[in-house]
Design a protein around this motif. Structure first.
Motif, PDB file in Angstrom:
ATOM      1  N   MET A  23      79.406  84.353  55.026  1.00  0.00           N
ATOM      2  CA  MET A  23      79.640  85.649  55.673  1.00  0.00           C
ATOM      3  C   MET A  23      80.979  85.607  56.413  1.00  0.00           C
ATOM      4  O   MET A  23      81.286  84.613  57.072  1.00  0.00           O
ATOM      5  N   LYS A  27      85.461  88.113  51.223  1.00  0.00           N
ATOM      6  CA  LYS A  27      85.253  88.299  49.776  1.00  0.00           C
ATOM      7  C   LYS A  27      85.540  89.736  49.332  1.00  0.00           C
ATOM      8  O   LYS A  27      86.175  89.962  48.310  1.00  0.00           O
ATOM      9  N   ASP A  46      76.437  93.340  47.409  1.00  0.00           N
ATOM     10  CA  ASP A  46      75.676  93.958  48.507  1.00  0.00           C
ATOM     11  C   ASP A  46      75.642  95.484  48.358  1.00  0.00           C
ATOM     12  O   ASP A  46      74.607  96.111  48.597  1.00  0.00           O
ATOM     13  N   ARG A  70      66.018  88.797  48.810  1.00  0.00           N
ATOM     14  CA  ARG A  70      66.521  87.869  47.769  1.00  0.00           C
ATOM     15  C   ARG A  70      66.090  88.322  46.378  1.00  0.00           C
ATOM     16  O   ARG A  70      66.811  88.130  45.398  1.00  0.00           O
ATOM     17  N   GLY A  94      77.267  88.533  48.047  1.00  0.00           N
ATOM     18  CA  GLY A  94      76.862  88.302  49.429  1.00  0.00           C
ATOM     19  C   GLY A  94      76.757  86.795  49.659  1.00  0.00           C
ATOM     20  O   GLY A  94      76.543  86.024  48.711  1.00  0.00           O
ATOM     21  N   GLY A  95      76.922  86.385  50.919  1.00  0.00           N
ATOM     22  CA  GLY A  95      77.014  84.963  51.251  1.00  0.00           C
ATOM     23  C   GLY A  95      75.874  84.083  50.758  1.00  0.00           C
ATOM     24  O   GLY A  95      76.064  82.888  50.513  1.00  0.00           O
ATOM     25  N   GLY A  96      74.663  84.652  50.596  1.00  0.00           N
ATOM     26  CA  GLY A  96      73.525  83.814  50.203  1.00  0.00           C
ATOM     27  C   GLY A  96      73.281  83.803  48.713  1.00  0.00           C
ATOM     28  O   GLY A  96      72.518  82.969  48.211  1.00  0.00           O
ATOM     29  N   ARG A 135      74.768  92.104  60.271  1.00  0.00           N
ATOM     30  CA  ARG A 135      74.392  90.978  59.411  1.00  0.00           C
ATOM     31  C   ARG A 135      73.147  90.289  59.974  1.00  0.00           C
ATOM     32  O   ARG A 135      73.230  89.591  60.992  1.00  0.00           O
ATOM     33  N   LEU A 137      71.636  87.658  59.276  1.00  0.00           N
ATOM     34  CA  LEU A 137      71.649  86.195  59.409  1.00  0.00           C
ATOM     35  C   LEU A 137      72.816  85.703  60.277  1.00  0.00           C
ATOM     36  O   LEU A 137      73.142  84.524  60.263  1.00  0.00           O
ATOM     37  N   ARG A 151      74.864  75.280  53.518  1.00  0.00           N
ATOM     38  CA  ARG A 151      75.376  75.938  52.306  1.00  0.00           C
ATOM     39  C   ARG A 151      76.706  75.405  51.806  1.00  0.00           C
ATOM     40  O   ARG A 151      77.007  75.517  50.618  1.00  0.00           O
TER      41      ARG A 151
HETATM   42  C1  S3P Z   1      73.955  87.141  53.566  1.00  0.00           C
HETATM   43  C2  S3P Z   1      75.242  87.649  53.539  1.00  0.00           C
HETATM   44  C3  S3P Z   1      75.543  89.080  53.538  1.00  0.00           C
HETATM   45  C4  S3P Z   1      74.363  89.885  52.946  1.00  0.00           C
HETATM   46  C5  S3P Z   1      73.085  89.525  53.644  1.00  0.00           C
HETATM   47  C6  S3P Z   1      72.760  88.020  53.538  1.00  0.00           C
HETATM   48  C7  S3P Z   1      73.766  85.677  53.571  1.00  0.00           C
HETATM   49  O1  S3P Z   1      76.725  89.346  52.774  1.00  0.00           O
HETATM   50  O2  S3P Z   1      74.237  89.643  51.571  1.00  0.00           O
HETATM   51  O3  S3P Z   1      73.219  89.887  54.995  1.00  0.00           O
HETATM   52  O4  S3P Z   1      72.655  85.209  53.279  1.00  0.00           O
HETATM   53  O5  S3P Z   1      74.754  84.958  53.866  1.00  0.00           O
HETATM   54  P1  S3P Z   1      78.215  88.960  53.307  1.00  0.00           P
HETATM   55  O6  S3P Z   1      78.473  87.545  52.932  1.00  0.00           O
HETATM   56  O7  S3P Z   1      79.092  89.907  52.555  1.00  0.00           O
HETATM   57  O8  S3P Z   1      78.231  89.191  54.773  1.00  0.00           O
END
Ligand code: S3P
Length: 187
Positions: A23, A27, A46, A70, A94-96, A135, A137, A151
């Motif tokens: 996050m 990106k 996202d 997810r 997205g970050g995850g 966000r 998380l 991660r």
């Molecule tokens: C997440 C990152 C977010 C978004 C969600 C979960 C994560 O996207 O998908 O809040 O798990 O790291 P960004 O990386 O664009 O903030």
């Protein structure tokens, strides 16, 4: 003598790339810049999840929990990967998304290069705190740090790692293009 067109040897699409990273790693901004330079459309995973669900990511977390998010994210990712096999595209995940094991397997077998945007934790935290996006998380620095540490080794499996700290978006875009050998695509 007639010549028949040669089939592509692998299923690897020539004109697609994925931006991955924690996050706040930039990106989406980089994706827009690359899209402009390469003339390839841009897609944000996202944004696709939100459009499919008709609600924000934060609302999805509140209503369905992280596990529900997810699942929706995975469906949107698989749809996106199918589109990327057919047409040029720059996509930001997205970050995850990249670090979920089932997603990583699908991403690796797609053959599409993933570019990891790396930055120090403190900088990522500051960017998330100063932004307007909610966000789920990124509620506490401790939670943020734990996730980052867990991660980062997985992001390092990406085809390319770019250090973004202290660099302008335009410079990072130029570096991605040059390191992926995409200069011939510049409009
Ligand atoms: C997440 C990152 C977010 C978004 C969600 C979960 C994560 O996207 O998908 O809040 O798990 O790291 P960004 O990386 O664009 O903030």
């Amino acid at each position: 003598m007639t010549t028949t067109p040669r089939r592509r040897q692998s299923s690897k699409p020539a004109r697609a790339l994925l931006l991955v990273g924690f996050m706040g790693s930039g990106k989406t901004s980089l994706g827009r810049a690359l899209s402009e330079l390469l003339g390839w459309p841009f897609q944000d995973l996202d944004a696709r999840v939100e459009a499919r669900q008709g609600r924000t990511i934060a609302e999805i977390f509140r209503n369905l929990g992280e596990a529900g998010f997810r699942q929706v994210e995975r469906e949107a990712l698989l749809e996106l990967l199918r589109e990327m096999q057919a047409a040029p595209l720059v996509a930001a995940l997205g970050g995850g998304a990249f670090v979920q094991p089932e997603n990583l397997a699908a991403l690796e077998s797609s053959g599409i290069p993933a570019v990891f945007l790396d930055a120090p934790l403190e900088e990522l935290w500051e960017r998330c705190r100063s932004g307007t996006t909610e966000r789920p998380l990124a509620q506490s620095l401790n939670q943020f740090r734990e996730l980052y540490e867990a991660r980062r080794p997985i992001y390092l499996k990406a085809a390319l790692r770019i250090e973004t700290s202290g660099k302008e978006v335009a410079a990072i875009a130029a570096e991605v293009i040059s390191r992926l050998g995409l200069n011939h695509e510049l409009e």
